[in-house]
Structures are given as structure tokens and as C-alpha cells.
Scaffold this motif. Structure first.
Motif, PDB file in Angstrom:
ATOM      1  N   HIS A  38      -4.375   1.513   8.066  1.00 37.13           N
ATOM      2  CA  HIS A  38      -5.652   0.929   8.492  1.00 37.13           C
ATOM      3  C   HIS A  38      -6.541   1.937   9.200  1.00 37.13           C
ATOM      4  O   HIS A  38      -7.730   1.653   9.426  1.00 37.13           O
ATOM      5  CB  HIS A  38      -5.397  -0.265   9.418  1.00 37.13           C
ATOM      6  CG  HIS A  38      -4.615   0.091  10.647  1.00 37.13           C
ATOM      7  ND1 HIS A  38      -3.237   0.153  10.659  1.00 37.13           N
ATOM      8  CD2 HIS A  38      -5.008   0.429  11.900  1.00 37.13           C
ATOM      9  CE1 HIS A  38      -2.819   0.484  11.864  1.00 37.13           C
ATOM     10  NE2 HIS A  38      -3.874   0.671  12.630  1.00 37.13           N
ATOM     11  N   SER A  93       0.265  -1.366   7.598  1.00 37.27           N
ATOM     12  CA  SER A  93      -1.094  -1.624   8.065  1.00 37.27           C
ATOM     13  C   SER A  93      -1.088  -2.754   9.078  1.00 37.27           C
ATOM     14  O   SER A  93      -0.323  -3.726   8.952  1.00 37.27           O
ATOM     15  CB  SER A  93      -2.003  -1.990   6.879  1.00 37.27           C
ATOM     16  OG  SER A  93      -3.282  -2.372   7.319  1.00 37.27           O
ATOM     17  N   ILE A 141      -7.105  -3.569   4.365  1.00 31.88           N
ATOM     18  CA  ILE A 141      -6.326  -2.766   3.424  1.00 31.88           C
ATOM     19  C   ILE A 141      -5.845  -3.635   2.261  1.00 31.88           C
ATOM     20  O   ILE A 141      -5.963  -3.266   1.082  1.00 31.88           O
ATOM     21  CB  ILE A 141      -5.142  -2.107   4.143  1.00 31.88           C
ATOM     22  CG1 ILE A 141      -5.628  -1.086   5.175  1.00 31.88           C
ATOM     23  CG2 ILE A 141      -4.202  -1.446   3.146  1.00 31.88           C
ATOM     24  CD1 ILE A 141      -6.279   0.127   4.582  1.00 31.88           C
TER      25      ILE A 141
END
Length: 533
Positions: A249, A283, A288
Motif C-alpha cells: 500500500h 497490504s 491495492i
């Protein structure tokens, strides 16, 4: 008898003889006769029996050609040797043991001895997802690539590292993502033990100041080399390599970040289909998954959330009894869970202190200060320059209020029962905020979280307790309404336009005609006041 004539003589080279006051130059006759001038101009002879100029030209050409051939052979041998050494170096990155990025990550999560040996101490809270992650890391689960999502501190990286520790890091490369493509390129090269041809000696003959390529092209080249290593290892042990991209991320949600994600995802799809490499994305944010899902065919999403309440209560009781010889009452354990939930990062801090409830209150107070610093509302006296910030803040307060209200509807009877976090669908949240982009900023600040099922909830149980405290404050409803009214006023002022008419009569009038839906004209008188400019 007449004497025979003397043969012509040749003067010897002159010699210097120096005296104190003058110099004498003396020429002495040579014993060898001079040859005719025509004898030295023969076509194939140089006068002393040596080869002619054509022989010398051929000899020089042969020498130059041989030198070029030799240099070419040396260059070809260096090229092949360099490529072989590049593959050998990259293969060492996947050998048994840990690279420097992996060792740094392990040092943050597990105990490692001075010579690199790792302790066998397991986590004191068992995780239901650990067996699946173990199979992914050791190569038992093949044919897919994975996106592991969850809030910050839920234990995603710790479970990956525990699985790596069981197989001593064999066949694994791990790197930390970065929003800068140049930094990402360097970290990928360090994880793969690849120099991107920066140590190639041929670059000395074509030196250019700045690099004439992009980081994305270098990343693609490293993937090409990695495929060759994966093919060789696949033939040897039948298992795929593992590439772990932690904190994905941190990539920027822009064009460069999108291009990088697309390039890595294309490789991940190809490698998953051929069972060469298993790619794992870690993430903390939803965007994402939002970028990867449209092109995903072999991607599997593995959500990691807080630990369930029963597992937390039992593990916390056993931990306190084993380390503190303390029998904690069930009611106190329930209160601990109701304050901070099953977040492993919070539980690790609380379980080791003497007063657990006070430690829970400190965590909630810290989360409250963070939330108010980022999203507090200013009431009806908002300056027009703070309009964007207050739009972001009021959206957070509206969602917090909605979550508290939904929690009241799903509350159960009894104070000693662990509660669950309320959730609202993502589309309803965007409708509540009247803007679809604000929730991503809240997710980035770890205020709210969006899971893989597009449900929005508080980032943690501690943050949900913060929402309850703020909504229960006296005057909160009036402050929120005043802020909303002021924002409407600023928006209305932003849409207002002022018209200026010049050179009008002092007592003149303007006539405006309005056309209704029935095409009927109606007249309206517009009064104006003349002013000097």
C-alpha cells in the motif's frame, strides 16, 4: 704497366672531435663500394634482402585482424561469463538462509541468535490462518498468487516470517515496497542479489551521465533473470520460488503506481499458471485490491483480521497464569477485549504489564488523540481556507456517528459479553459522505478499514471506543450541525457570482425576463445602486 683504377669509395659517417678551442670534422673513406641508385629501387627487393612493402602490408593487416578476432573472443567470453555469474548470484538469493532484508524483518518480529539461528518460540496466541500460510510459503499450495490484506497490526508479516523460519528461508525473496520507483528498483535488486548490469564493464565504453532507461524497465529485466532461476529450481525440487512484497500500500495511487502494479501482476499471473513463482502482496489498504481485482484470474485474497474473542480470552488467561502466576477473572478478560479487541499489536503490549485495564485505557486515549488531531470539526466559525479539511473531518464524524448508532441496534444483553465491530457497506458509506474518494483517505490514516467484502468498520476496537466517547460528548450534535451548515454556506458563496455593469444612468433600471416551463414570459424589475469605482 698502368695501375688499375681504385674502386669508388664511400664516405664514412662523420664524427665529432672536440678540442679546447675548435672542432674538427673528419671524413674517412669506407671499405664498401657504393651501389648504383637503380639497384635500390627494385620492385621486390629493399636493397638488403628483406620483404617488400606488400609483404609488410599483409603482415600488418593479418596482425590487426588477429587482434580484432582476439578482442572479440575475449569480449564474448566475458559476456557469457558475466551472464553466468549474474544467474549464480541470483540463485544464492534463494538459497537456504536469510538475505539482509529478510534478516532485518526477522529481527523485528522473532528472536535471532548471534550466528543467525532463530529461536523456536511460537506465538502465544494461535492463529487460524497460520497453517494455510505455511503451505503457501513452503510451496505446497501452487498455481495462485495471493493478496494478504488486513488492518495494521493484525499479524500479517509475523505469520509470513514464522512460516519462513520453519523452512530456513529457502526459495524466498522478500522486499519492502516504496512509492518511489527508483527506491523500489534498488530494494528489488537487493532482495534478488541483482545489480541491473551496473557492474558490467562494457558500460565503461558507452558511459552516459543519467540513466537512459526507466526503473520499470530495470524491474522487468530482473524478472526475466528471475524466471531462469525459477525454471532451474523447478526442475530440481519441483517447488516454485516465493516473492513477497511487503507493505504494498506504500505504492502511490497514481499513474506510476498503477503501471508498476500492472507489470508485477502480469508476471504473477504468468508465474502462477506455470507454477514457477508465487507472488504474495501484503497490504493494509483496500485500494491495492481495487486495482488488482479487474485483471485478476489466479489471485486469491486472504483477509487477516483481529483474533476472535474466545481465542483472545483463553490465550490471555494462559499467558498470565504461565508468566505471572495470576488467575485473571473472566470479567476482567472480557473488559480487556471490549476495550482493545483482538489486535495482536495491542495485546502484546497489554499482556506484559501488571495493570492490564489501565494499559487498555492508555491505548484508547492514544487512539483518541490521533483521531481528533486528524478529524476534529471546528463548528460554525470555519475559515474558508479550511473548507477541504473540514469536508474530510465531517465525513469522518458522520461515519463514526453512523457506526455508533448501528452498534446500539446490534448490542446484546449483558455487559460481560464481548462485542463485535459494526460494519456498513462501502456504497452506503460513500452515499453518506456524498463523495467517493474521502473514505480512501480515512483508510490510509487507519481510522476506518475496508475489508475484501467491501464492508467499512472502525480500524480497531479501540477506535470504536473512541467513536463512542466522542458521540457521547455534550454538545457534539450541535457542533456537528453547525459545521455542516457553515460548509453549506461556504459552498453557496463559492457558487455565487457578482455581475458589474458600467456606464449606467444614475436612476436607470434593468429589465430581466424569465421564461417558465410553459414558455410564458414574465418580467421582473432589477434594482441597482450606482457606485463609484
Amino acid at each position: 704497366m698502368r695501375p688499375s683504377p681504385r674502386p669508388p669509395t664511400r664516405l664514412r659517417p662523420w664524427r665529432w672531435r672536440s678540442f679546447p678551442k675548435f672542432v674538427v670534422i673528419r671524413f674517412t673513406p669506407s671499405s664498401q663500394p657504393l651501389r648504383p641508385r637503380t639497384a635500390r629501387r627494385g620492385r621486390g627487393d629493399d636493397g638488403d634482402g628483406s620483404s617488400g612493402w606488400r609483404d609488410k602490408l599483409f603482415e600488418g593487416a593479418a596482425t590487426a585482424f588477429g587482434s580484432v578476432v582476439m578482442l572479440g573472443m575475449i569480449g564474448f567470453a566475458y559476456e557469457q561469463c558475466y551472464k553466468f555469474m549474474v544467474l549464480q548470484k541470483m540463485d544464492k538469493a534463494f538459497a537456504t538462509g536469510y538475505s539482509s532484508p529478510e534478516m532485518a524483518a526477522l529481527l523485528r518480529h522473532v528472536s535471532i541468535g548471534p550466528e543467525g539461528e532463530t529461536s523456536e518460540e511460537e506465538s502465544w496466541i494461535p492463529r487460524a490462518e497460520q497453517p494455510l500460510i505455511d503451505r503457501i510459503v513452503d510451496g505446497s499450495e501452487q498455481g495462485f498468487y495471493y493478496l494478504i490484506t488486513g488492518e495494521k497490526g493484525t499479524g500479517k508479516t509475523s505469520m509470513i516470517l514464522n512460516a519462513m523460519r520453519r523452512i530456513q528461508g529457502e526459495g524466498i525473496a522478500m522486499l519492502e515496497a516504496s512509492g518511489d520507483l527508483e527506491v523500489f528498483r534498488l530494494r528489488l535488486g537487493k532482495a534478488l542479489n541483482y545489480e541491473f548490469h551496473e557492474d558490467y564493464i562494457g558500460s565503461l565504453f558507452s558511459y552516459r551521465g543519467p540513466r537512459d532507461t526507466t526503473p520499470l524497465l530495470d524491474i522487468e529485466r530482473s524478472f526475466n533473470k528471475m524466471e531462469k532461476i525459477a525454471l532451474n529450481r523447478r526442475l530440481k525440487n519441483g517447488k516454485p520460488l516465493l516473492l513477497i512484497i511487503n507493505r504494498a500500500h506504500l505504492l502511490h495511487d497514481d499513474e506510476e503506481g498503477k503501471n508498476l502494479l500492472e507489470a508485477v501482476q502480469q508476471r504473477a499471473e504468468l508465474w502462477a499458471a506455470s507454477k514457477l513463482v508465487t507472488v504474495i502482496f501484503l497490504s493494509d489498504e483496500y485500494w491495492i485490491e481495487e486495482r488488482l481485482r479487474p485483471s485478476a484470474t489466479r489471485m486469491r485474497v486472504l483477509p487477516i483480521h483481529d483474533i476472535p474473542p474466545l481465542a483472545v480470552i483463553e490465550s490471555l488467561r494462559d499467558f498470565r497464569a504461565r508468566n505471572f502466576n495470576e488467575d485473571v477473572p473472566y470479567k476482567d478478560l472480557v473488559q480487556v477485549y471490549n476495550k482493545i479487541g483482538g489486535r495482536p499489536s495491542f495485546l502484546g503490549n497489554v499482556a506484559t504489564v501488571k495493570n492490564m485495564l489501565k494499559a487498555c485505557d492508555d491505548i484508547v486515549a492514544k487512539e483518541k488523540r490521533w483521531f481528533l488531531d486528524q478529524c476534529w470539526i471546528l463548528g460554525g466559525d470555519i475559515d474558508d481556507h479550511a473548507e477541504d479539511h473540514q469536508d474530510f473531518s465531517t465525513a469522518a464524524m458522520l461515519l463514526a456517528k453512523a457506526l455508533v448508532e448501528k452498534e446500539k441496534t446490534m448490542a446484546k444483553d449483558g455487559d460481560d459479553t464481548p462485542t463485535a465491530l459494526p460494519a456498513i457497506p462501502l456504497h452506503e458509506v460513500r452515499q453518506l459522505m456524498t463523495r467517493p474518494d474521502l473514505i480512501k483517505g480515512h483508510d490510509h490514516l487507519n481510522i476506518f478499514s475496508i475489508d475484501s467484502e467491501c464492508m467499512v468498520r472502525a480500524d480497531s476496537m479501540a477506535m470504536q471506543n473512541v467513536f463512542r466517547q466522542i458521540c457521547a460528548q455534550e454538545g457534539f450534535e450541535e457542533l456537528l450541525q453547525d459545521t455542516l451548515d457553515r460548509l453549506d454556506e461556504l459552498e453557496s458563496l463559492g457558487r455565487t457570482r457578482e455581475l458589474a455593469f458600467k456606464q449606467l444612468a444614475k436612476h436607470g433600471k434593468l429589465e430581466a425576463i424569465t421564461i417558465a416551463s410553459s414558455d410564458a414570459e414574465s418580467k421582473a424589475a432589477v434594482a441597482h445602486k450606482a457606485r463609484e469605482t
